[in-house]
Write an enzyme that holds these catalytic residues in place. Structure first.
Site, PDB file in Angstrom:
ATOM      1  N   CYS A 133      69.396 -10.719 -56.469  1.00  0.00           N
ATOM      2  CA  CYS A 133      67.977 -11.081 -57.180  1.00  0.00           C
ATOM      3  C   CYS A 133      67.972 -12.286 -58.136  1.00  0.00           C
ATOM      4  CB  CYS A 133      67.666  -9.586 -57.617  1.00  0.00           C
ATOM      5  SG  CYS A 133      65.793  -9.532 -58.045  1.00  0.00           S
ATOM      6  N   SER A 182      62.228  -6.071 -55.714  1.00  0.00           N
ATOM      7  CA  SER A 182      61.462  -5.664 -56.932  1.00  0.00           C
ATOM      8  C   SER A 182      61.628  -6.972 -57.745  1.00  0.00           C
ATOM      9  CB  SER A 182      62.202  -4.587 -57.769  1.00  0.00           C
ATOM     10  OG  SER A 182      61.765  -4.304 -59.008  1.00  0.00           O
ATOM     11  N   HIS A 225      67.211  -5.403 -52.760  1.00  0.00           N
ATOM     12  CA  HIS A 225      68.060  -4.692 -53.542  1.00  0.00           C
ATOM     13  C   HIS A 225      68.795  -3.506 -52.811  1.00  0.00           C
ATOM     14  CE1 HIS A 225      67.633  -5.847 -57.632  1.00  0.00           C
ATOM     15  NE2 HIS A 225      66.640  -6.401 -57.481  1.00  0.00           N
ATOM     16  N   GLU A 227      71.437  -2.031 -52.733  1.00  0.00           N
ATOM     17  CA  GLU A 227      72.280  -1.077 -53.711  1.00  0.00           C
ATOM     18  C   GLU A 227      71.444  -0.016 -54.364  1.00  0.00           C
ATOM     19  OE1 GLU A 227      70.728  -3.789 -56.791  1.00  0.00           O
ATOM     20  OE2 GLU A 227      71.469  -4.037 -54.609  1.00  0.00           O
TER      21      GLU A 227
END
Length: 336
Positions: A133, A182, A225, A227
């Protein structure tokens, strides 16, 4: 069988890459205090699931310049290694998280010198690296001068991404999948391609999802993301609503897209109406969706495990090639 995954003891010696059997992965976790331990756990669990029968040692680091409260500083001091051990160590792989942005321009962030040093260090050391990110945005800015662009608000939700590249990192994955995103900024896929980055997955709504570049070793960049656990976007949304209710944010946040079911979404819409009429910090206690049984489905879990299993395979291949270079042809036979 789950992987054997452990975190390193602070006092442990740093053996050379060729002395050790486990895969040693450095996680540079730059998330804020509220998400620090959760992010650490997310990556530990994901590597454990992706590592199959591998023995993985996860070593934890964080940039010392990051602004933290007393609790966050104490946790880092007790559980993370000093950053000097990162610069002095050898690692089979590196994962670098982003941090919640505090400035409009990345070079104005307090940790910018450490982050750019890390980019250069990973490149010169030939360490396979995942840039996550905001860390991905910082890395491409430092490496190739590619500026991120605001998306006009927060891009938050679970977005469908199409596989557009052919690389071992996305092998055994379907033609498309869903991944959480995000962020407030994005990178232009055309600019990335022009600078030599290979885009592996792309979303019509979220833009470039996964892209890579071969530097001193393979650099992998995720704007999303993989994860994240199932409840991560819910916790972020609740946090952002809390900031509005407390007056530290001017506008009410948009609901994450493609994440909640229709019934839950209607409850959040009704709560938003109440929040505009009754803007108090106490109202957050009545925020919908706090029952763990209402947690959204973890629809990207299998894809995330496959992505990181494929990444670990590239890490192992890089280490084997290093052994061949270091020890010569006789060792090549033994490592095949």
């Amino acid at each position: 069988m789950k992987a054997s995954l452990r975190t390193a003891n602070h006092a442990s010696r740093s053996p050379t890459r060729h002395e050790r059997e486990p895969l040693v992965i450095a996680l540079v976790n730059n998330m804020g205090d509220a998400a620090l331990q959760t992010t650490e756990q997310q990556f530990a669990e994901l590597l454990g699931a992706a590592g199959a029968d591998s023995d993985i040692q996860l070593r934890l680091f964080s940039f010392p310049e990051l602004i933290r409260g007393d609790t966050g500083r104490a946790y880092v001091a007790g559980h993370y290694e000093p950053i000097d051990r990162l610069w002095a160590g050898e690692f089979d792989g590196l994962i670098v998280t982003g941090a919640e942005p505090r400035t409009a321009a990345l070079p104005d962030e307090v940790y910018w010198p450490s982050l750019t040093r890390l980019v250069d260090w990973a490149n010169e050391a030939g360490t396979p690296t995942v840039w996550s990110c905001l860390a991905a945005h910082a890395a491409v800015l430092h490496l190739d001068g590619i500026e991120r662009r605001p998306v006009g608000g927060k891009l938050s939700g679970v977005f469908r991404c199409a596989k557009v590249g052919d690389h071992p990192l996305v092998s055994e994955l379907p033609a498309s999948w869903c991944i959480p995103h995000s962020r407030y900024n994005t990178l232009d896929p055309a600019e990335l391609a022009a600078a030599g980055y290979e885009i592996l997955s792309l979303s019509d709504e979220a833009g470039a999802d996964t892209f890579i570049q071969r530097r001193g070793a393979l650099f992998v960049f995720y704007q999303g993301h993989p994860e994240y656990d199932a409840g991560a976007l819910f916790r972020e949304y609740r946090r952002d609503v809390g900031r509005f209710l407390s007056g530290t944010a001017n506008s009410y946040p948009e609901m994450p897209r493609g994440y909640f079911d229709d019934e839950t979404a209607r409850a959040f819409i009704a709560f938003r109406v109440r929040a505009h009429c009754q803007r108090t910090r106490e109202l957050l206690d009545e925020f919908p969706g706090s029952d763990p049984r209402q947690r959204p489905a973890h629809v990207w879990r299998d894809v995330a495990v496959r992505l990181y299993a494929n990444w670990l395979s590239t890490v192992i291949a890089e280490r084997r090639s290093d052994v061949v270079v270091a020890t010569g042809p006789a060792s090549q036979i033994r490592t095949v």
